[in-house]
Scaffold this motif. Structure first.
Motif, PDB file in Angstrom:
ATOM      1  N   ASP A  68       5.226   6.842 -32.168  1.00 24.87           N
ATOM      2  CA  ASP A  68       4.663   8.047 -31.552  1.00 24.87           C
ATOM      3  C   ASP A  68       3.166   8.148 -31.832  1.00 24.87           C
ATOM      4  O   ASP A  68       2.382   8.546 -30.960  1.00 24.87           O
ATOM      5  CB  ASP A  68       5.374   9.296 -32.088  1.00 24.87           C
ATOM      6  CG  ASP A  68       6.773   9.466 -31.518  1.00 24.87           C
ATOM      7  OD1 ASP A  68       7.083   8.814 -30.502  1.00 24.87           O
ATOM      8  OD2 ASP A  68       7.562  10.240 -32.091  1.00 24.87           O
TER       9      ASP A  68
ATOM     10  N   ASN B  69      10.190   5.307 -35.265  1.00 23.72           N
ATOM     11  CA  ASN B  69       9.877   6.196 -34.143  1.00 23.72           C
ATOM     12  C   ASN B  69       8.621   7.020 -34.418  1.00 23.72           C
ATOM     13  O   ASN B  69       7.794   7.239 -33.522  1.00 23.72           O
ATOM     14  CB  ASN B  69      11.062   7.110 -33.837  1.00 23.72           C
ATOM     15  CG  ASN B  69      12.241   6.365 -33.267  1.00 23.72           C
ATOM     16  OD1 ASN B  69      12.086   5.299 -32.662  1.00 23.72           O
ATOM     17  ND2 ASN B  69      13.441   6.903 -33.450  1.00 23.72           N
TER      18      ASN B  69
ATOM     19  N   THR C   8      -0.272   7.320 -29.017  1.00 20.68           N
ATOM     20  CA  THR C   8      -1.034   8.534 -28.732  1.00 20.68           C
ATOM     21  C   THR C   8      -2.489   8.185 -28.498  1.00 20.68           C
ATOM     22  O   THR C   8      -3.095   7.442 -29.272  1.00 20.68           O
ATOM     23  CB  THR C   8      -0.936   9.529 -29.909  1.00 20.68           C
ATOM     24  OG1 THR C   8       0.428   9.930 -30.066  1.00 20.68           O
ATOM     25  CG2 THR C   8      -1.799  10.756 -29.655  1.00 20.68           C
TER      26      THR C   8
END
Length: 328
Positions: free
Chosen positions: A176, A172, A180
């Motif tokens: 992330d 995770n 981005t």
């Protein structure tokens, strides 16, 4: 740029709504804006599509007090369905009074893509209440990927089957980062370089893999990068200028480094035996960032090099051969 790159000069009126499918060298004339568009027109599974727009104005143009920063969005269509999208970001400094904006945007092309009717749609806002849009044609070119079976021993079977909270948290965290995209993070526009001098590949991006576990079970997956069969301790160098956004040990990929190069564009280096950078460091192309190894899920010493754009894995060679958007 190579022969697959098209350059289109578009000139449009600021008060006219456009919906035009461009042919090569299409030209629209008016008195307000000159829009030069450069992009790679050949759509190949596993590659990327990058579009660069430079907006200029005629010498006699007078800037309005209400004119705002120029913005744009890019969408990749198959027939009437959007399959990828992203926003443009500024990459150029104002050259003179006529240069309004220099914008770049890229989208990944899935390695699973099949033949179809593909095109790009660009939406460009040149004032608070006026927007123009146009489409760019694409030519689909198929690509064949290898198939292989990877035999896993008990240790690697345990890693591949690990669903512990620690491993899920690592996955995770990486996702992330890879999803981005910060418009301000423009660190390079030059063609990339290989992170190793070796040309001995043991696996390629896009390989269709079947993992044979030691317990008799199997699973299928796609290989997201290139593997170089190099001895442990071989030098690993940054493929381009950028910022280190991850440098840590992970269950699956061992000692791992992730470098950000452009908004949404990252390079990844896995299975290292040593890291010579830390999170937050700025690196230049060719800087030593670590040494190769066999940490994490690995069947032997090697370097795994991967490129991600907006979260999607992209064939690393694209950035060595086709990605050349630096302008004089």
């Amino acid at each position: 740029m190579n022969k697959t790159v098209k350059k289109i000069i578009v000139v449009f009126a600021a008060l006219v709504q456009l919906s035009v499918c461009f042919a090569k060298n299409a030209v629209f004339q008016s008195e307000n804006y000159n829009l030069s568009v450069t992009y790679n027109e050949v759509l190949v599974p596993g590659d990327a599509i990058f579009v660069r727009m430079e907006i200029t104005t005629p010498k006699n143009h007078k800037k309005s007090k209400t004119e705002t920063e120029k913005k744009g969005a890019l969408q990749l269509y198959r027939d009437k369905k959007v399959i990828e999208k992203s926003n443009f970001y500024s990459v150029g400094k104002k050259k003179n009074n006529q240069t309004y904006a220099d914008l770049l945007c890229g989208v990944p092309v899935s390695a699973w893509l099949e033949n179809g009717n593909y095109y790009l749609k660009v939406t460009f806002s040149y004032s608070e209440d006026e927007t123009s849009e146009f489409t760019l044609p694409l030519v689909f070119k198929s690509r064949t990927f290898n198939e292989e079976v990877i035999e896993l021993n008990a240790a690697n079977t345990a890693i591949k089957s690990d669903v512990s909270p620690e491993r899920m948290a690592q996955i995770n965290k990486l996702n992330d980062i890879l999803f981005t995209s910060l418009a301000s993070d423009v660190f390079t526009l030059k063609p990339f370089a290989s992170p190793t001098t070796s040309t001995r590949y043991t696996a390629w991006y896009g390989d269709r893999r079947t993992y044979a576990y030691s317990n008799g079970k199997k699973s299928s997956d796609m290989h997201n990068g290139n593997d170089y069969g190099i001895p442990e301790g071989s030098e690993v160098r940054a493929c381009a200028d950028g910022k280190v956004v991850m440098a840590e040990n992970r269950i699956s990929t061992g000692w791992s480094i992730v470098v950000e190069h452009l908004p949404g564009l990252y390079s990844l280096y896995y299975h290292l035996s040593k890291m010579d950078v830390k999170e937050g460091d700025m690196v230049k192309q060719g800087d030593l960032i670590g040494k190769s190894g066999s940490t994490g899920l690995a069947t032997g010493p090697h370097l795994h090099w991967e490129m991600r754009l907006n979260g999607g894995a992209v064939r690393p060679e694209f950035f060595l051969q086709d990605f050349a958007f630096e302008q004089e």
